[in-house]
Design a protein around this motif. Structure first.
Motif, PDB file in Angstrom:
ATOM      1  N   ALA A  85       0.835  -1.208   0.000  1.00 16.85           N
ATOM      2  CA  ALA A  85       0.000   0.000   0.000  1.00 16.85           C
ATOM      3  C   ALA A  85       0.870   1.259   0.000  1.00 16.85           C
ATOM      4  CB  ALA A  85      -0.943  -0.003   1.196  1.00 16.85           C
ATOM      5  N   LEU A  86       1.943   1.231   0.755  1.00 19.83           N
ATOM      6  CA  LEU A  86       2.858   2.379   0.776  1.00 19.83           C
ATOM      7  C   LEU A  86       3.490   2.590  -0.595  1.00 19.83           C
ATOM      8  CD1 LEU A  86       4.226   4.639   2.375  1.00 19.83           C
ATOM      9  CD2 LEU A  86       5.993   2.976   3.035  1.00 19.83           C
ATOM     10  N   TYR A  87       3.913   1.500  -1.230  1.00 16.73           N
ATOM     11  CA  TYR A  87       4.481   1.619  -2.578  1.00 16.73           C
ATOM     12  C   TYR A  87       3.460   2.210  -3.554  1.00 16.73           C
ATOM     13  CZ  TYR A  87       8.606  -1.237  -1.312  1.00 16.73           C
ATOM     14  OH  TYR A  87       9.767  -1.712  -0.765  1.00 16.73           O
ATOM     15  N   THR A  88       2.198   1.811  -3.424  1.00 15.26           N
ATOM     16  CA  THR A  88       1.144   2.366  -4.278  1.00 15.26           C
ATOM     17  C   THR A  88       1.033   3.873  -4.069  1.00 15.26           C
ATOM     18  OG1 THR A  88      -0.078   0.289  -4.273  1.00 15.26           O
ATOM     19  CG2 THR A  88      -1.335   2.277  -4.817  1.00 15.26           C
ATOM     20  N   TRP A  89       1.041   4.291  -2.822  1.00 13.03           N
ATOM     21  CA  TRP A  89       0.975   5.719  -2.506  1.00 13.03           C
ATOM     22  C   TRP A  89       2.179   6.473  -3.064  1.00 13.03           C
ATOM     23  CZ3 TRP A  89       4.246   8.796   0.388  1.00 13.03           C
ATOM     24  CH2 TRP A  89       3.789  10.095   0.621  1.00 13.03           C
ATOM     25  N   ILE A  90       3.368   5.885  -2.925  1.00 12.01           N
ATOM     26  CA  ILE A  90       4.585   6.526  -3.433  1.00 12.01           C
ATOM     27  C   ILE A  90       4.472   6.764  -4.938  1.00 12.01           C
ATOM     28  CG2 ILE A  90       7.058   6.173  -3.880  1.00 12.01           C
ATOM     29  CD1 ILE A  90       7.118   4.682  -1.121  1.00 12.01           C
ATOM     30  N   VAL A  91       4.041   5.749  -5.671  1.00  4.96           N
ATOM     31  CA  VAL A  91       3.889   5.905  -7.125  1.00  4.96           C
ATOM     32  C   VAL A  91       2.898   7.021  -7.429  1.00  4.96           C
ATOM     33  CG1 VAL A  91       3.072   4.806  -9.244  1.00  4.96           C
ATOM     34  CG2 VAL A  91       4.611   3.559  -7.719  1.00  4.96           C
ATOM     35  N   GLN A  92       1.779   7.058  -6.723  1.00  6.15           N
ATOM     36  CA  GLN A  92       0.789   8.113  -6.945  1.00  6.15           C
ATOM     37  C   GLN A  92       1.390   9.498  -6.685  1.00  6.15           C
ATOM     38  OE1 GLN A  92      -2.295   6.803  -4.277  1.00  6.15           O
ATOM     39  NE2 GLN A  92      -3.231   5.464  -5.812  1.00  6.15           N
ATOM     40  N   GLU A  93       2.157   9.621  -5.636  1.00  6.83           N
ATOM     41  CA  GLU A  93       2.804  10.900  -5.323  1.00  6.83           C
ATOM     42  C   GLU A  93       3.812  11.300  -6.394  1.00  6.83           C
ATOM     43  OE1 GLU A  93       2.487  13.307  -2.527  1.00  6.83           O
ATOM     44  OE2 GLU A  93       0.606  12.244  -2.904  1.00  6.83           O
ATOM     45  N   LEU A  94       4.576  10.328  -6.870  1.00  7.11           N
ATOM     46  CA  LEU A  94       5.571  10.631  -7.900  1.00  7.11           C
ATOM     47  C   LEU A  94       4.914  11.017  -9.221  1.00  7.11           C
ATOM     48  CD1 LEU A  94       8.309   7.955  -7.164  1.00  7.11           C
ATOM     49  CD2 LEU A  94       8.275  10.375  -6.518  1.00  7.11           C
ATOM     50  N   VAL A  95       3.822  10.361  -9.559  1.00  2.19           N
ATOM     51  CA  VAL A  95       3.081  10.734 -10.768  1.00  2.19           C
ATOM     52  C   VAL A  95       2.586  12.173 -10.635  1.00  2.19           C
ATOM     53  CG1 VAL A  95       0.960  10.316 -12.086  1.00  2.19           C
ATOM     54  CG2 VAL A  95       2.438   8.393 -11.451  1.00  2.19           C
ATOM     55  N   ALA A  96       1.983  12.490  -9.479  1.00  2.00           N
ATOM     56  CA  ALA A  96       1.464  13.843  -9.259  1.00  2.00           C
ATOM     57  C   ALA A  96       2.592  14.881  -9.269  1.00  2.00           C
ATOM     58  CB  ALA A  96       0.694  13.898  -7.947  1.00  2.00           C
ATOM     59  N   ALA A  97       3.706  14.557  -8.638  1.00  2.00           N
ATOM     60  CA  ALA A  97       4.846  15.484  -8.617  1.00  2.00           C
ATOM     61  C   ALA A  97       5.404  15.688 -10.017  1.00  2.00           C
ATOM     62  CB  ALA A  97       5.938  14.945  -7.687  1.00  2.00           C
ATOM     63  N   ASN A  98       5.415  14.643 -10.805  1.00  2.00           N
ATOM     64  CA  ASN A  98       5.909  14.728 -12.174  1.00  2.00           C
ATOM     65  C   ASN A  98       4.977  15.589 -13.022  1.00  2.00           C
ATOM     66  OD1 ASN A  98       7.422  14.268 -14.476  1.00  2.00           O
ATOM     67  ND2 ASN A  98       6.849  12.132 -14.673  1.00  2.00           N
ATOM     68  N   LEU A  99       3.690  15.328 -12.932  1.00  2.00           N
ATOM     69  CA  LEU A  99       2.724  16.079 -13.740  1.00  2.00           C
ATOM     70  C   LEU A  99       2.692  17.565 -13.376  1.00  2.00           C
ATOM     71  CD1 LEU A  99      -0.235  13.542 -13.864  1.00  2.00           C
ATOM     72  CD2 LEU A  99       1.279  14.201 -15.754  1.00  2.00           C
ATOM     73  N   SER A 100       2.815  17.848 -12.096  1.00  2.00           N
ATOM     74  CA  SER A 100       2.736  19.235 -11.653  1.00  2.00           C
ATOM     75  C   SER A 100       4.081  19.949 -11.668  1.00  2.00           C
ATOM     76  CB  SER A 100       2.152  19.291 -10.239  1.00  2.00           C
ATOM     77  OG  SER A 100       3.038  18.685  -9.311  1.00  2.00           O
ATOM     78  N   GLY A 101       5.159  19.188 -11.770  1.00  2.00           N
ATOM     79  CA  GLY A 101       6.497  19.790 -11.704  1.00  2.00           C
ATOM     80  C   GLY A 101       6.835  20.259 -10.296  1.00  2.00           C
ATOM     81  N   ASP A 102       6.230  19.639  -9.299  1.00  2.00           N
ATOM     82  CA  ASP A 102       6.353  20.064  -7.906  1.00  2.00           C
ATOM     83  C   ASP A 102       7.581  19.435  -7.239  1.00  2.00           C
ATOM     84  OD1 ASP A 102       6.045  20.709  -5.228  1.00  2.00           O
ATOM     85  OD2 ASP A 102       3.916  20.230  -5.178  1.00  2.00           O
ATOM     86  N   ALA A 103       8.670  20.194  -7.197  1.00  2.00           N
ATOM     87  CA  ALA A 103       9.917  19.710  -6.604  1.00  2.00           C
ATOM     88  C   ALA A 103       9.769  19.460  -5.116  1.00  2.00           C
ATOM     89  CB  ALA A 103      11.043  20.703  -6.868  1.00  2.00           C
ATOM     90  N   ASP A 104       8.956  20.255  -4.436  1.00  2.00           N
ATOM     91  CA  ASP A 104       8.766  20.056  -2.995  1.00  2.00           C
ATOM     92  C   ASP A 104       8.065  18.724  -2.715  1.00  2.00           C
ATOM     93  OD1 ASP A 104      10.006  22.459  -2.387  1.00  2.00           O
ATOM     94  OD2 ASP A 104       8.113  23.577  -2.336  1.00  2.00           O
ATOM     95  N   ARG A 105       7.147  18.351  -3.577  1.00  2.00           N
ATOM     96  CA  ARG A 105       6.449  17.065  -3.409  1.00  2.00           C
ATOM     97  C   ARG A 105       7.421  15.907  -3.648  1.00  2.00           C
ATOM     98  NH1 ARG A 105       0.382  16.324  -5.816  1.00  2.00           N
ATOM     99  NH2 ARG A 105      -0.264  14.693  -4.388  1.00  2.00           N
ATOM    100  N   THR A 106       8.262  16.047  -4.657  1.00  2.00           N
ATOM    101  CA  THR A 106       9.286  15.037  -4.924  1.00  2.00           C
ATOM    102  C   THR A 106      10.224  14.916  -3.729  1.00  2.00           C
ATOM    103  OG1 THR A 106       9.173  15.473  -7.299  1.00  2.00           O
ATOM    104  CG2 THR A 106      11.155  14.353  -6.493  1.00  2.00           C
ATOM    105  N   ALA A 107      10.652  16.070  -3.210  1.00  2.00           N
ATOM    106  CA  ALA A 107      11.558  16.077  -2.058  1.00  2.00           C
ATOM    107  C   ALA A 107      10.909  15.430  -0.838  1.00  2.00           C
ATOM    108  CB  ALA A 107      11.981  17.506  -1.734  1.00  2.00           C
ATOM    109  N   ALA A 108       9.632  15.694  -0.638  1.00  2.00           N
ATOM    110  CA  ALA A 108       8.938  15.116   0.520  1.00  2.00           C
ATOM    111  C   ALA A 108       8.904  13.593   0.438  1.00  2.00           C
ATOM    112  CB  ALA A 108       7.522  15.695   0.620  1.00  2.00           C
ATOM    113  N   VAL A 109       8.631  13.061  -0.740  1.00  2.00           N
ATOM    114  CA  VAL A 109       8.632  11.601  -0.905  1.00  2.00           C
ATOM    115  C   VAL A 109      10.024  11.054  -0.602  1.00  2.00           C
ATOM    116  CG1 VAL A 109       8.417   9.710  -2.579  1.00  2.00           C
ATOM    117  CG2 VAL A 109       6.715  11.549  -2.540  1.00  2.00           C
TER     118      VAL A 109
END
Length: 138
Positions: A85-109
């Protein structure tokens, strides 16, 4: 063959030999190390406004997490389903960070999730090398 091509071929052969002879615990640590590198590169590229490089690194990071997810045998460890479940969440966060270009979200993960996981697996691998019981999830 140029000297540079020869050195690259030697490095590739060394890497292939290292991967072929590594224990499952060592391979897991290597995957996490590469995941951290991809996330750092992706974050740096996002901060620099280089969306193409960020995308390439974040896609590779997602691929690593998916590989970790599908290779996890949840029947051998009671924490397995939670880690999936954690891995699923991580992938979702990385997809969102990639689409939005959000470096802070990438850093948080990277900082809040992957770095602690990488350190935990590194410690487990060291314990298994020093004669302790190998972690069941490996």
């Amino acid at each position: 063959m140029t000297a540079m091509m020869h050195r690259r071929a030697q490095a590739n052969a060394y890497l292939n030999d290292s991967l072929a002879t590594a224990s499952p615990a060592a391979l897991l640590v290597m995957l996490y190390d590469r995941l951290l590198l991809d996330l750092q590169r992706g974050e740096d590229a996002q901060r620099a406004g280089d969306r193409e490089t960020a995308h390439t690194n974040l896609i590779h990071a997602q691929d690593i997490v998916r590989e970790l997810q599908v290779s996890l045998d949840v029947s051998k460890w009671e924490g397995g389903p939670g880690l999936v479940a954690l891995y699923t969440w991580i992938v979702q966060e990385l997809v969102a960070a990639n689409l939005s270009g959000d470096a802070d979200r990438t850093a948080a993960v990277r900082v809040d999730t992957i770095e602690p996981l990488a350190e935990a697996w590194r410690q487990a691998a060291l314990e298994s090398l020093s004669g302790g019981a190998a972690p069941a999830a490996l």
